[in-house]
Design an enzyme around this catalytic site. Structure first.
Site, PDB file in Angstrom:
ATOM      1  N   ARG A 264       0.874  -1.187   0.000  1.00 25.04           N
ATOM      2  CA  ARG A 264       0.000   0.000   0.000  1.00 25.04           C
ATOM      3  C   ARG A 264       0.901   1.223   0.000  1.00 25.04           C
ATOM      4  O   ARG A 264       1.830   1.326   0.794  1.00 25.04           O
ATOM      5  CB  ARG A 264      -0.874  -0.015   1.255  1.00 25.04           C
TER       6      ARG A 264
ATOM      7  N   ARG B 167      -0.870  -5.181   4.634  1.00 29.45           N
ATOM      8  CA  ARG B 167      -0.117  -4.826   3.430  1.00 29.45           C
ATOM      9  C   ARG B 167       1.125  -4.026   3.822  1.00 29.45           C
ATOM     10  O   ARG B 167       1.081  -3.213   4.742  1.00 29.45           O
ATOM     11  CB  ARG B 167      -0.982  -3.994   2.475  1.00 29.45           C
TER      12      ARG B 167
ATOM     13  N   GLU C  19     -11.344   4.698  -4.827  1.00 30.65           N
ATOM     14  CA  GLU C  19     -11.512   3.245  -4.882  1.00 30.65           C
ATOM     15  C   GLU C  19     -11.946   2.787  -6.287  1.00 30.65           C
ATOM     16  O   GLU C  19     -12.669   3.494  -6.990  1.00 30.65           O
ATOM     17  CB  GLU C  19     -12.564   2.792  -3.870  1.00 30.65           C
TER      18      GLU C  19
END
Length: 209
Positions: free
Chosen positions: A102, A149, A110
């Site tokens: 990330r 992440r 999104e």
């Protein structure tokens, strides 16, 4: 008549003798010339091989130096080289080892579970820039986000130093913000580049990006 015949025979014999003497000399000269040419050819071949060997050695030394410099730069800046296997969305990617990354300090709309305005544009841009590429990852403080992440700054090439010019042109997180695909979104303790991202965010807004 007999005297003339004897004189002619003597001259003929002398000519034959002279030819017998001259021919070996000519053959010797020819052989010497051929040997000389062969010698020059062998010297040229040897010189060419030596030159090629020297060039290869210099190239190997240069490559070795470049690798050492690269290794030192990665160590000094605390960067890790990685290969992008696929892009998930505008601010998330997956590496060749299966790890998900990330992008730290920024946020794009999104485009996976839900689709927000410009989410697809941001995702497509990141795909076009990073898929299959070698990148250099920098950690701030946190190792991962709440989803597990890796949280990283993504450099497209190794920066010579950390300054505004290098961040603008080589850090993908910053490039996303400058081009209007992401907004600055920093959370403590990962705020190393907050000042830069905030500035780029303002510049993008003022440029209607």
């Amino acid at each position: 008549m007999g005297g003339n015949a004897m004189s002619f025979n003597k001259r003929t014999n002398k000519n034959i003798a002279a030819s017998v003497i001259v021919m070996p000399l000519l053959l010797g000269v020819g052989c010497s010339s051929e040997k000389a040419n062969n010698g020059i050819s062998e010297q040229s071949t040897t010189a060419a091989v030596t030159e090629k060997s020297t060039t290869n050695s210099k190239e190997e030394a240069k490559n070795k130096t470049s690798e050492e410099e690269k290794s030192n730069a990665l160590s000094t800046l605390n960067l890790k080289e990685a290969t992008v296997s696929r892009v998930v969305d505008g601010d998330t990617m997956e590496l060749s080892d299966g790890s998900k990354v990330r992008f730290a300090g920024v946020n794009t709309p999104e485009s996976t579970t839900t689709t927000e305005p410009y989410g697809e544009e941001a995702s497509n841009y990141t795909k076009s820039q990073l898929t299959g590429k070698t990148v250099y990852l920098e950690k701030d403080v946190s190792e991962t986000d709440k989803y597990g992440r890796l949280l990283r700054y993504v450099w497209l090439s190794i920066p010579k130093e950390i300054n505004d010019s290098e961040i603008r042109t080589k850090m993908f997180n910053a490039i996303l913000v400058q081009n209007g695909y992401a907004e600055a979104s920093t959370y403590p303790p990962d705020v190393k580049y907050q000042e830069y991202f905030t500035k780029y965010n303002l510049e993008a807004r003022n440029a209607n990006k």
